[in-house]
Design a protein around this motif. Sequence first.
Motif, PDB file in Angstrom:
ATOM      1  N   VAL A 207       0.838  -1.201   0.000  1.00  0.00           N
ATOM      2  CA  VAL A 207       0.000   0.000   0.000  1.00  0.00           C
ATOM      3  C   VAL A 207       0.872   1.250   0.000  1.00  0.00           C
ATOM      4  CG1 VAL A 207      -1.681   1.344   1.321  1.00  0.00           C
ATOM      5  CG2 VAL A 207      -1.965  -1.127   1.100  1.00  0.00           C
ATOM      6  N   VAL A 208       1.930   1.247   0.792  1.00  0.00           N
ATOM      7  CA  VAL A 208       2.831   2.402   0.831  1.00  0.00           C
ATOM      8  C   VAL A 208       3.384   2.697  -0.561  1.00  0.00           C
ATOM      9  CG1 VAL A 208       4.973   3.325   1.818  1.00  0.00           C
ATOM     10  CG2 VAL A 208       3.456   1.942   3.238  1.00  0.00           C
ATOM     11  N   SER A 209       3.692   1.642  -1.315  1.00  0.00           N
ATOM     12  CA  SER A 209       4.290   1.829  -2.640  1.00  0.00           C
ATOM     13  C   SER A 209       3.323   2.472  -3.633  1.00  0.00           C
ATOM     14  CB  SER A 209       4.777   0.490  -3.188  1.00  0.00           C
ATOM     15  OG  SER A 209       3.690  -0.391  -3.428  1.00  0.00           O
ATOM     16  N   ALA A 210       2.035   2.459  -3.336  1.00  0.00           N
ATOM     17  CA  ALA A 210       1.064   3.103  -4.223  1.00  0.00           C
ATOM     18  C   ALA A 210       1.159   4.626  -4.157  1.00  0.00           C
ATOM     19  CB  ALA A 210      -0.350   2.658  -3.872  1.00  0.00           C
ATOM     20  N   PHE A 211       1.716   5.141  -3.083  1.00  0.00           N
ATOM     21  CA  PHE A 211       1.853   6.585  -2.927  1.00  0.00           C
ATOM     22  C   PHE A 211       3.154   7.049  -3.587  1.00  0.00           C
ATOM     23  CE2 PHE A 211      -1.143   5.345   0.258  1.00  0.00           C
ATOM     24  CZ  PHE A 211      -2.036   6.406   0.335  1.00  0.00           C
ATOM     25  N   HIS A 212       3.103   8.207  -4.193  1.00  0.00           N
ATOM     26  CA  HIS A 212       4.279   8.745  -4.879  1.00  0.00           C
ATOM     27  C   HIS A 212       5.470   8.848  -3.938  1.00  0.00           C
ATOM     28  CE1 HIS A 212       6.795  11.301  -7.363  1.00  0.00           C
ATOM     29  NE2 HIS A 212       6.778  12.235  -6.439  1.00  0.00           N
ATOM     30  N   SER A 213       5.193   9.224  -2.695  1.00  0.00           N
ATOM     31  CA  SER A 213       6.230   9.367  -1.676  1.00  0.00           C
ATOM     32  C   SER A 213       5.610   9.029  -0.330  1.00  0.00           C
ATOM     33  CB  SER A 213       6.752  10.811  -1.659  1.00  0.00           C
ATOM     34  OG  SER A 213       7.407  11.103  -0.440  1.00  0.00           O
ATOM     35  N   PRO A 214       6.403   8.496   0.610  1.00  0.00           N
ATOM     36  CA  PRO A 214       5.860   8.279   1.961  1.00  0.00           C
ATOM     37  C   PRO A 214       5.311   9.556   2.589  1.00  0.00           C
ATOM     38  CG  PRO A 214       7.943   7.126   1.708  1.00  0.00           C
ATOM     39  CD  PRO A 214       7.778   7.973   0.471  1.00  0.00           C
ATOM     40  N   MET A 215       5.792  10.722   2.108  1.00  0.00           N
ATOM     41  CA  MET A 215       5.275  11.990   2.624  1.00  0.00           C
ATOM     42  C   MET A 215       3.784  12.154   2.331  1.00  0.00           C
ATOM     43  SD  MET A 215       7.866  13.509   4.064  1.00  0.00           S
ATOM     44  CE  MET A 215       7.158  15.132   4.293  1.00  0.00           C
ATOM     45  N   ASP A 216       3.286  11.465   1.279  1.00  0.00           N
ATOM     46  CA  ASP A 216       1.875  11.582   0.900  1.00  0.00           C
ATOM     47  C   ASP A 216       0.956  10.705   1.746  1.00  0.00           C
ATOM     48  OD1 ASP A 216       2.645  13.310  -1.084  1.00  0.00           O
ATOM     49  OD2 ASP A 216       2.601  11.821  -2.686  1.00  0.00           O
ATOM     50  N   LEU A 217       1.538   9.777   2.490  1.00  0.00           N
ATOM     51  CA  LEU A 217       0.732   8.863   3.309  1.00  0.00           C
ATOM     52  C   LEU A 217       0.523   9.484   4.682  1.00  0.00           C
ATOM     53  CD1 LEU A 217      -0.645   6.154   3.766  1.00  0.00           C
ATOM     54  CD2 LEU A 217       1.591   5.160   4.299  1.00  0.00           C
ATOM     55  N   GLN A 218      -0.662  10.037   4.894  1.00  0.00           N
ATOM     56  CA  GLN A 218      -0.948  10.756   6.132  1.00  0.00           C
ATOM     57  C   GLN A 218      -1.500   9.819   7.205  1.00  0.00           C
ATOM     58  OE1 GLN A 218      -3.256  14.357   5.508  1.00  0.00           O
ATOM     59  NE2 GLN A 218      -2.440  14.568   3.434  1.00  0.00           N
ATOM     60  N   ALA A 219      -1.258  10.187   8.454  1.00  0.00           N
ATOM     61  CA  ALA A 219      -1.685   9.345   9.572  1.00  0.00           C
ATOM     62  C   ALA A 219      -3.193   9.096   9.545  1.00  0.00           C
ATOM     63  CB  ALA A 219      -1.271   9.995  10.901  1.00  0.00           C
ATOM     64  N   LYS A 220      -3.964  10.081   9.137  1.00  0.00           N
ATOM     65  CA  LYS A 220      -5.423   9.926   9.154  1.00  0.00           C
ATOM     66  C   LYS A 220      -5.911   8.892   8.143  1.00  0.00           C
ATOM     67  CE  LYS A 220      -6.113  13.892   6.054  1.00  0.00           C
ATOM     68  NZ  LYS A 220      -6.701  15.252   5.949  1.00  0.00           N
ATOM     69  N   TYR A 221      -5.069   8.547   7.141  1.00  0.00           N
ATOM     70  CA  TYR A 221      -5.481   7.562   6.147  1.00  0.00           C
ATOM     71  C   TYR A 221      -5.623   6.168   6.757  1.00  0.00           C
ATOM     72  CZ  TYR A 221      -4.279  11.017   2.517  1.00  0.00           C
ATOM     73  OH  TYR A 221      -4.216  12.133   1.720  1.00  0.00           O
ATOM     74  N   ALA A 222      -4.906   5.920   7.842  1.00  0.00           N
ATOM     75  CA  ALA A 222      -4.962   4.596   8.467  1.00  0.00           C
ATOM     76  C   ALA A 222      -6.376   4.252   8.908  1.00  0.00           C
ATOM     77  CB  ALA A 222      -4.010   4.534   9.657  1.00  0.00           C
ATOM     78  N   GLU A 223      -7.158   5.259   9.302  1.00  0.00           N
ATOM     79  CA  GLU A 223      -8.516   5.009   9.777  1.00  0.00           C
ATOM     80  C   GLU A 223      -9.393   4.393   8.691  1.00  0.00           C
ATOM     81  OE1 GLU A 223      -9.978   8.675  11.289  1.00  0.00           O
ATOM     82  OE2 GLU A 223      -8.401   8.880  12.796  1.00  0.00           O
ATOM     83  N   LYS A 224      -9.126   4.722   7.414  1.00  0.00           N
ATOM     84  CA  LYS A 224      -9.916   4.169   6.311  1.00  0.00           C
ATOM     85  C   LYS A 224      -9.304   2.893   5.742  1.00  0.00           C
ATOM     86  CE  LYS A 224     -12.101   8.470   4.796  1.00  0.00           C
ATOM     87  NZ  LYS A 224     -12.378   9.377   3.640  1.00  0.00           N
ATOM     88  N   LEU A 225      -7.983   2.808   5.746  1.00  0.00           N
ATOM     89  CA  LEU A 225      -7.325   1.683   5.092  1.00  0.00           C
ATOM     90  C   LEU A 225      -7.234   0.438   5.964  1.00  0.00           C
ATOM     91  CD1 LEU A 225      -4.422   3.550   3.256  1.00  0.00           C
ATOM     92  CD2 LEU A 225      -6.485   2.576   2.240  1.00  0.00           C
ATOM     93  N   LEU A 226      -6.986   0.606   7.253  1.00  0.00           N
ATOM     94  CA  LEU A 226      -6.772  -0.565   8.104  1.00  0.00           C
ATOM     95  C   LEU A 226      -8.002  -1.484   8.183  1.00  0.00           C
ATOM     96  CD1 LEU A 226      -4.545   0.820  10.998  1.00  0.00           C
ATOM     97  CD2 LEU A 226      -3.911  -0.750   9.160  1.00  0.00           C
ATOM     98  N   PRO A 227      -9.221  -0.954   8.328  1.00  0.00           N
ATOM     99  CA  PRO A 227     -10.375  -1.878   8.335  1.00  0.00           C
ATOM    100  C   PRO A 227     -10.488  -2.688   7.046  1.00  0.00           C
ATOM    101  CG  PRO A 227     -11.010   0.278   9.186  1.00  0.00           C
ATOM    102  CD  PRO A 227      -9.634   0.430   8.604  1.00  0.00           C
ATOM    103  N   ILE A 245      -1.785   1.153  -9.093  1.00  0.00           N
ATOM    104  CA  ILE A 245      -1.465   2.565  -8.866  1.00  0.00           C
ATOM    105  C   ILE A 245       0.047   2.745  -8.802  1.00  0.00           C
ATOM    106  CG2 ILE A 245      -1.682   4.494  -7.253  1.00  0.00           C
ATOM    107  CD1 ILE A 245      -4.415   3.271  -6.439  1.00  0.00           C
ATOM    108  N   ALA A 246       0.741   1.811  -8.149  1.00  0.00           N
ATOM    109  CA  ALA A 246       2.205   1.895  -8.062  1.00  0.00           C
ATOM    110  C   ALA A 246       2.823   1.857  -9.460  1.00  0.00           C
ATOM    111  CB  ALA A 246       2.742   0.757  -7.203  1.00  0.00           C
ATOM    112  N   ALA A 247       2.274   1.015 -10.340  1.00  0.00           N
ATOM    113  CA  ALA A 247       2.780   0.946 -11.712  1.00  0.00           C
ATOM    114  C   ALA A 247       2.549   2.273 -12.439  1.00  0.00           C
ATOM    115  CB  ALA A 247       2.106  -0.198 -12.461  1.00  0.00           C
ATOM    116  N   GLU A 248       1.392   2.879 -12.221  1.00  0.00           N
ATOM    117  CA  GLU A 248       1.106   4.170 -12.834  1.00  0.00           C
ATOM    118  C   GLU A 248       2.046   5.254 -12.308  1.00  0.00           C
ATOM    119  OE1 GLU A 248      -3.034   5.438 -13.152  1.00  0.00           O
ATOM    120  OE2 GLU A 248      -3.617   3.401 -12.627  1.00  0.00           O
TER     121      GLU A 248
END
Length: 336
Positions: A207-227, A245-248
């Motif tokens: 999932v992290v690799s889908a983001f352009h940079s780890p800087m784009d992965l915000q803490a609040k996203y965990a609330e939607k992704l973890l479930p 998405i990572a390939a794109e």
Amino acid sequence: MSRRSLIGEALASVPSEPSATPTPETPATPRPNFTNKRLEAFGEAARIVKRPTIRLKPAECSIWPGNARDYSMLDEFRLRSLIDSILAEGGNRVPTVVRRTPGGPLPYELVTGTRRHWAISWLNANHYPDIDLIAIIEDLDDEAAFRLADIENREREDISDLERGLNYKAAVDSYYGGVQLRMAERLKISKSQLSRYIALTEIPPFVVSAFHSPMDLQAKYAEKLLPLLRDGSVRAKLEAAADQIAAEQSFRRSGDEQPITGPEVLSRLVQSTTTKGRVQRATIVAPRGDAIGQVEKDQQKVLTLSLSPSNLTVDEILEALRPVIEQAKMRSARRR
């Protein structure tokens, strides 16, 4: 708030002695809010850091691994403005904090100031060997070093939420017996905020690799992704969407195109778990009739190209891709 070191701010604002126990004539201390908690943290830093500075070479310091910042991710591009500032001033205006390492491979260990350390190391290696690292020597145990580093790093914009989460997760077990509430009280942050950072560390690498940079992965996203990640019935869909998405993202980097933004990545990942229907596939054929790959279109009308061009020329590959791209553009135009 100024981008200057929070330690420097703390040094300039040593707190007064605490007031006496409230009496009928003395109003009770108000309930601590976020600002008051931060000021208390600054005050603690001021009490810790109060010694004269020394000058040393970056090569004399190892990097303390308890800091949130990933030293290996620093480079000239990220630190260009800091390098220019240090060069203009002849050194780092705000001291770093080091501690002695008796018996260690190097005399000192850097507790705070990794960016300044990297920048001066770079300058020493690039025509400016006389610039020293200005530092304060402190006798700190690991828990105190962690709190001091956290105070300085907390307002930094170039530390990702994931880096903070990994740092906090390691610290809560190492220094606070696994009790997040105890750690939150020591750091003067809310337990919910601390929990969000630590929860982010459960996000798997795919999932992290889908983001352009780890800087784009915000803490609040965990609330939607973890479930969704914990739901076995949709996890496979989420993984497939993340891979796509990572390939794109990789394709866009290679073409100097704008990356897919963090909010868009999150939206696509969440939507992928509710998408129904099959993925449409078609073969990509070169002008001379050779099959060179496959194009897939999902229910969100996103195209994924898989190529195995063999010994074809670049022009032949582009010629084969042209009708695929033109068809996609025409369909997109009709939908509008």
